[in-house]
Scaffold this active site. Structure first.
Site, PDB file in Angstrom:
ATOM      1  N   CYS A   2     -62.547  20.383   2.387  1.00 30.85           N
ATOM      2  CA  CYS A   2     -62.628  21.240   1.212  1.00 30.85           C
ATOM      3  C   CYS A   2     -64.074  21.467   0.764  1.00 30.85           C
ATOM      4  O   CYS A   2     -64.914  20.588   0.889  1.00 30.85           O
ATOM      5  CB  CYS A   2     -61.879  20.604   0.048  1.00 30.85           C
ATOM      6  SG  CYS A   2     -60.185  20.237   0.429  1.00 30.85           S
ATOM      7  N   ARG A  27     -67.218  24.288   6.808  1.00 31.25           N
ATOM      8  CA  ARG A  27     -66.574  22.983   6.641  1.00 31.25           C
ATOM      9  C   ARG A  27     -65.108  23.010   7.082  1.00 31.25           C
ATOM     10  O   ARG A  27     -64.509  21.964   7.293  1.00 31.25           O
ATOM     11  CB  ARG A  27     -66.641  22.557   5.166  1.00 31.25           C
ATOM     12  CG  ARG A  27     -68.058  22.355   4.679  1.00 31.25           C
ATOM     13  CD  ARG A  27     -68.085  22.202   3.184  1.00 31.25           C
ATOM     14  NE  ARG A  27     -67.499  20.953   2.746  1.00 31.25           N
ATOM     15  CZ  ARG A  27     -68.166  19.826   2.573  1.00 31.25           C
ATOM     16  NH1 ARG A  27     -69.457  19.779   2.798  1.00 31.25           N
ATOM     17  NH2 ARG A  27     -67.562  18.727   2.166  1.00 31.25           N
ATOM     18  N   TRP A  75     -58.768  22.595   2.507  1.00 34.68           N
ATOM     19  CA  TRP A  75     -58.296  22.164   3.824  1.00 34.68           C
ATOM     20  C   TRP A  75     -57.098  21.277   3.538  1.00 34.68           C
ATOM     21  O   TRP A  75     -57.239  20.193   2.973  1.00 34.68           O
ATOM     22  CB  TRP A  75     -59.405  21.397   4.544  1.00 34.68           C
ATOM     23  CG  TRP A  75     -59.118  21.071   5.973  1.00 34.68           C
ATOM     24  CD1 TRP A  75     -59.304  21.893   7.051  1.00 34.68           C
ATOM     25  CD2 TRP A  75     -58.611  19.834   6.489  1.00 34.68           C
ATOM     26  NE1 TRP A  75     -58.944  21.241   8.208  1.00 34.68           N
ATOM     27  CE2 TRP A  75     -58.506  19.975   7.898  1.00 34.68           C
ATOM     28  CE3 TRP A  75     -58.228  18.626   5.916  1.00 34.68           C
ATOM     29  CZ2 TRP A  75     -58.048  18.964   8.717  1.00 34.68           C
ATOM     30  CZ3 TRP A  75     -57.771  17.608   6.737  1.00 34.68           C
ATOM     31  CH2 TRP A  75     -57.683  17.787   8.126  1.00 34.68           C
ATOM     32  N   ASN A 101     -62.202  17.754  -3.968  1.00 35.61           N
ATOM     33  CA  ASN A 101     -62.326  17.482  -2.536  1.00 35.61           C
ATOM     34  C   ASN A 101     -62.031  16.000  -2.343  1.00 35.61           C
ATOM     35  O   ASN A 101     -62.629  15.172  -3.011  1.00 35.61           O
ATOM     36  CB  ASN A 101     -63.765  17.823  -2.097  1.00 35.61           C
ATOM     37  CG  ASN A 101     -64.034  17.461  -0.644  1.00 35.61           C
ATOM     38  OD1 ASN A 101     -63.110  17.144   0.099  1.00 35.61           O
ATOM     39  ND2 ASN A 101     -65.288  17.514  -0.244  1.00 35.61           N
ATOM     40  N   GLY A 102     -61.084  15.666  -1.476  1.00 35.70           N
ATOM     41  CA  GLY A 102     -60.754  14.251  -1.261  1.00 35.70           C
ATOM     42  C   GLY A 102     -59.258  14.035  -1.322  1.00 35.70           C
ATOM     43  O   GLY A 102     -58.474  14.989  -1.253  1.00 35.70           O
ATOM     44  N   GLU A 488     -67.529  14.680  26.233  1.00 36.26           N
ATOM     45  CA  GLU A 488     -68.034  15.675  25.283  1.00 36.26           C
ATOM     46  C   GLU A 488     -67.698  17.095  25.754  1.00 36.26           C
ATOM     47  O   GLU A 488     -67.300  17.950  24.953  1.00 36.26           O
ATOM     48  CB  GLU A 488     -69.549  15.473  25.106  1.00 36.26           C
ATOM     49  CG  GLU A 488     -70.261  16.485  24.219  1.00 36.26           C
ATOM     50  CD  GLU A 488     -69.744  16.560  22.788  1.00 36.26           C
ATOM     51  OE1 GLU A 488     -68.931  15.719  22.377  1.00 36.26           O
ATOM     52  OE2 GLU A 488     -70.143  17.508  22.083  1.00 36.26           O
ATOM     53  N   LYS A 492     -65.459  19.740  23.625  1.00 36.11           N
ATOM     54  CA  LYS A 492     -65.937  21.082  23.245  1.00 36.11           C
ATOM     55  C   LYS A 492     -64.921  22.141  23.645  1.00 36.11           C
ATOM     56  O   LYS A 492     -64.619  23.043  22.880  1.00 36.11           O
ATOM     57  CB  LYS A 492     -67.270  21.420  23.922  1.00 36.11           C
ATOM     58  CG  LYS A 492     -68.503  20.736  23.414  1.00 36.11           C
ATOM     59  CD  LYS A 492     -68.989  21.193  22.060  1.00 36.11           C
ATOM     60  CE  LYS A 492     -68.363  20.371  20.973  1.00 36.11           C
ATOM     61  NZ  LYS A 492     -68.979  19.180  20.536  1.00 36.11           N
ATOM     62  N   GLU A 495     -61.580  21.919  21.501  1.00 40.45           N
ATOM     63  CA  GLU A 495     -61.645  22.234  20.072  1.00 40.45           C
ATOM     64  C   GLU A 495     -61.890  23.705  19.781  1.00 40.45           C
ATOM     65  O   GLU A 495     -61.421  24.212  18.775  1.00 40.45           O
ATOM     66  CB  GLU A 495     -62.648  21.343  19.329  1.00 40.45           C
ATOM     67  CG  GLU A 495     -64.090  21.568  19.657  1.00 40.45           C
ATOM     68  CD  GLU A 495     -65.017  20.621  18.905  1.00 40.45           C
ATOM     69  OE1 GLU A 495     -64.683  20.204  17.797  1.00 40.45           O
ATOM     70  OE2 GLU A 495     -66.093  20.316  19.453  1.00 40.45           O
ATOM     71  N   HIS A 511     -56.576   6.772  39.401  1.00 38.77           N
ATOM     72  CA  HIS A 511     -55.626   5.912  38.685  1.00 38.77           C
ATOM     73  C   HIS A 511     -54.685   6.721  37.794  1.00 38.77           C
ATOM     74  O   HIS A 511     -54.145   6.189  36.832  1.00 38.77           O
ATOM     75  CB  HIS A 511     -56.382   4.860  37.873  1.00 38.77           C
ATOM     76  CG  HIS A 511     -57.232   3.989  38.733  1.00 38.77           C
ATOM     77  ND1 HIS A 511     -56.731   2.916  39.436  1.00 38.77           N
ATOM     78  CD2 HIS A 511     -58.544   4.076  39.062  1.00 38.77           C
ATOM     79  CE1 HIS A 511     -57.709   2.358  40.138  1.00 38.77           C
ATOM     80  NE2 HIS A 511     -58.824   3.048  39.930  1.00 38.77           N
ATOM     81  N   LYS A 610     -65.758  20.693   9.395  1.00 40.29           N
ATOM     82  CA  LYS A 610     -67.091  20.278   9.850  1.00 40.29           C
ATOM     83  C   LYS A 610     -67.389  18.846   9.440  1.00 40.29           C
ATOM     84  O   LYS A 610     -67.887  18.064  10.223  1.00 40.29           O
ATOM     85  CB  LYS A 610     -68.150  21.228   9.290  1.00 40.29           C
ATOM     86  CG  LYS A 610     -69.574  20.918   9.742  1.00 40.29           C
ATOM     87  CD  LYS A 610     -69.738  21.138  11.224  1.00 40.29           C
ATOM     88  CE  LYS A 610     -71.118  20.755  11.743  1.00 40.29           C
ATOM     89  NZ  LYS A 610     -71.123  20.598  13.201  1.00 40.29           N
TER      90      LYS A 610
HETATM   91  C1  F6R Z   1     -66.908  17.854  17.516  1.00 38.26           C
HETATM   92  C2  F6R Z   1     -67.318  17.419  16.193  1.00 38.26           C
HETATM   93  C3  F6R Z   1     -66.673  16.216  15.613  1.00 38.26           C
HETATM   94  C4  F6R Z   1     -67.727  15.375  14.886  1.00 38.26           C
HETATM   95  C5  F6R Z   1     -67.054  14.219  14.142  1.00 38.26           C
HETATM   96  C6  F6R Z   1     -68.067  13.315  13.473  1.00 38.26           C
HETATM   97  O1  F6R Z   1     -67.614  18.979  17.929  1.00 38.26           O
HETATM   98  O2  F6R Z   1     -68.132  18.036  15.566  1.00 38.26           O
HETATM   99  O3  F6R Z   1     -66.022  15.469  16.586  1.00 38.26           O
HETATM  100  O4  F6R Z   1     -68.648  14.895  15.812  1.00 38.26           O
HETATM  101  O5  F6R Z   1     -66.189  14.737  13.175  1.00 38.26           O
HETATM  102  O6  F6R Z   1     -68.841  14.009  12.552  1.00 38.26           O
HETATM  103  P1  F6R Z   1     -70.204  13.447  12.027  1.00 38.26           P
HETATM  104  O7  F6R Z   1     -71.151  13.380  13.167  1.00 38.26           O
HETATM  105  O8  F6R Z   1     -70.637  14.417  10.971  1.00 38.26           O
HETATM  106  O9  F6R Z   1     -69.924  12.089  11.478  1.00 38.26           O
END
Ligand code: F6R
Length: 615
Positions: A2, A27, A75, A101-102, A488, A492, A495, A511, A610
């Site tokens: 949020c 976000r 959110w 927010n929360g 990673e 990517k 997501e 395996h 985010k």
């Molecule tokens: C993936 C991504 C998330 C963040 C995770 C941690 O692209 O952005 O997996 O890496 O939510 O976020 P931070 O680094 O802000 O603690």
């Protein structure tokens, strides 16, 4: 998650709040709303969907000269994304308005009690419970809004960043935080409030960050009072100067933030290394290491805690630190660590890694380790974030604002910081000769320039994306330092393009995952020359025998893999420890181009936020 924006002051709040909400879109959210008031007229507008739809809806409404605006992007946590659940929430009397927010964890108990006292609810949210709980306390105790908020929050379990307004005092706003960030921008006669400072970056450079368990009373044209929520201790807030500018948070000619941020990586890494890396002299300068020399000399173990992409960077950190400094490293998901009663010793160094510095699980895991007596050394990107403030010491990545939800430059700059830490620890522990150290530092220094050359060759990745963008599954394989890169790459892809993807250590393929391979399965294999090359070539052969489509990331000039793989992407030849810094880039481009071809919302993928400020 949020986003909160509010403005109280002489300017027109409508454009300030709407533009601010748009800046917080990164976000992640599913509905949006705004409350406007001039003390007499009060108007609440909510929509399911984007801020642009909120803007359209507002255009159909009567205009008036508001003096206060409160906006929110939601959110969904409690209750589906719909107009009723969207914020702002108004109390039963219609007097109090709240954005939140929360998560209020004990909202069920509070709601039950309020219903028994005659309250009714139009939404399924915990936030509507909170605004009515504040109203009930205000009414029954006969106190002012500030005190009522304070009393209500003392009975709340959970996390919050809130802004509350009372119609009987239209020129005042109450703001409070526990676990969810709140930034307050200052101007001569007005106040801005945001979940971070980006909504008001073009209005003021002066900002105050609320600490956990603090609230602020903002009075237009007057003053700001910051106090503890659990007692009445006042704090004279430190006014900080914002360093990021508007250009940093705009797309700068790129169609998406993600693409811009992929391209920014060479400069971001230059910023990470600046003033810290002195390659020719074979030296690393990290001021926080000098300040805490004995901690690093005596460290017996390092525990890295993080989530998502930052956790993947932590895994690369494990390889780096164990290889060069010979200190045992454990890498933990923050969400698991905090709930599994972990063993933590006073000579442990705990490294939380977080781009946003606000991830709820990482913050909670950090607090747990701190309480157990460990030394907390943070790696964050956002200056002044909650995690950076909770640590004993640490390093910023200096990647600049990362707006695209999919993390890109945060990851590579985290690896750059972890490289510096590994080499610095190696110096302290005397596990690396000065000659070997200097040679590694010279290589690290060249990374940004070589990354630029790699970025210039991105078209080859776009061509491969055109071929595989219709796939429904994808496998990513790597060994050693490139195993976390495989994880990673898969993250990517899934997501932002919603293709199911798995990352595996290449040797694990036999395996289980090998059963999935057929002619429809693209397999991305990181097969650089330094590091288990022959073994990975065998893995590629095994995939080809089962008709899998191999996309290999290879070192420049490779010949063996090129003979067997379907497609090859070359990256600069480097020591194994630096391959993640190069191999990551084509994987970022690959997921980006695939997502664009599939017409996905690259910067704001569905269901994602985010900064994950709730657990
Ligand atoms: C993936 C991504 C998330 C963040 C995770 C941690 O692209 O952005 O997996 O890496 O939510 O976020 P931070 O680094 O802000 O603690």
């Amino acid at each position: 998650m949020c986003g909160i924006v509010a403005y109280l002051g002489p300017k027109n709040p409508l454009p300030i709040v709407l533009n601010g909400l748009q800046r917080l879109e990164y976000r992640g959210y599913d509905s949006a709303g705004i409350f406007l008031s001039d003390g007499l007229t009060r108007q609440t507008t909510k929509v399911v969907g984007k801020v642009s739809e909120l803007r359209n809806e507002l255009a159909t409404k009567n205009k008036f000269d508001a003096q206060l605006g409160m906006g929110h992007t939601r959110w969904a946590t409690h209750g589906e994304p719909n107009q009723l659940n969207a914020h702002p929430h108004v109390s039963n009397s219609g007097d109090l308005v709240l954005i939140h927010n929360g998560i209020i964890e004990n909202y069920g108990v509070l709601k039950k009690e309020l219903i028994e006292r005659g309250y009714h609810f139009t939404s399924e949210t915990d936030s509507e419970v909170l605004v009515n709980w504040i109203e009930e306390i205000k009414k029954t105790s006969g106190v002012k809004l500030g005190k009522a908020v304070q009393m209500a929050l003392s009975q709340v379990v959970g996390a919050y960043g809130i802004v509350v307004h009372d119609n009987s005092n239209p020129m005042e706003l109450i703001v409070a935080r526990l676990g969810s960030p709140i930034a307050i921008g200052l101007e001569k006669e007005g106040f801005f409030v945001g979940s971070d400072a980006t909504p008001f970056l073009d209005h003021t450079r002066e900002v105050i960050y609320l600490e956990d368990n603090e609230m602020a009373i903002l009075r237009a044209g007057k003053d700001i009072q910051v106090r503890q929520t659990d007692n009445d201790t006042l704090r004279t807030p430190t006014v900080e100067e914002l360093k990021w500018n508007l250009e940093n948070i705009q797309k700068g000619g790129f169609p998406h933030f993600m693409l811009k941020e992929i391209h920014e990586q060479p400069d971001a890494i230059r910023n990470t290394l600046r003033g810290r890396l002195f390659a020719e002299e074979g030296k690393i300068q990290i001021s926080s290491f000098n300040e805490h020399q004995s901690v690093f000399t005596q460290a017996r173990r390092i525990i890295i805690i993080a989530c998502g992409t930052s956790w993947h960077a932590g895994l690369v950190g494990e390889y780096l630190i164990e290889t060069f400094a010979r200190i045992p490293v454990e890498v933990e998901y923050a969400s698991e660590f905090r709930y599994r009663n972990p063993l933590i010793y006073s000579d442990d160094i705990v490294i939380p890694i977080s781009q946003s510095g606000e991830t709820a699980d990482t913050l909670a895991a950090l607090k747990l380790a701190k309480k157990a007596g460990a030394f907390i050394y943070g790696i964050c990107n956002v200056v002044g974030s909650s995690i950076s403030r909770e640590t004993h010491s640490g390093m910023y990545t200096h990647a600049g604002p990362e707006i695209g939800v999919a993390s890109t430059k945060a990851f590579t700059t985290q690896i750059a910081v972890l490289s510096l830490i590994a080499f610095k620890l190696a110096v302290i522990k005397e596990t690396l000769s000065p000659k070997a150290l200097r040679s590694h530092l010279i290589e690290l220094d060249k990374v940004p320039t070589l990354m630029e050359q790699l970025i210039a060759e991105k078209e080859q990745v776009e061509e491969i994306a055109k071929i595989i963008h219709t796939a429904t599954n994808c496998l990513y394989l790597g060994r050693g330092y490139n195993f976390p890169v495989a994880l990673e790459g898969a993250l990517k892809l899934k997501e932002i393009s919603y293709i199911h993807a798995e990352g595996y250590p290449a040797a694990e393929m036999k395996h289980g995952p090998i059963a999935l391979i057929d002619e429809a399965m693209p397999v991305v294999v990181i097969a650089t020359r330094k590091g288990h090359y022959e073994k990975i070539v065998s893995n590629i052969q095994e995939i080809k025998s089962r008709k899998g489509i191999v996309i290999a990331i290879v070192s420049k000039g490779d010949t063996s893999v090129k003979k067997i793989a379907d497609y090859c992407i070359e990256i600069p030849e480097s020591s194994e420890c630096f391959t993640p810094l190069y191999a990551t880039l084509p994987l970022q481009f690959l997921s980006y181009y695939i997502a664009v071809l599939r017409e996905c919302n690259v910067d704001q993928p569905r269901n994602l936020a985010k900064s994950v400020t709730v657990e």
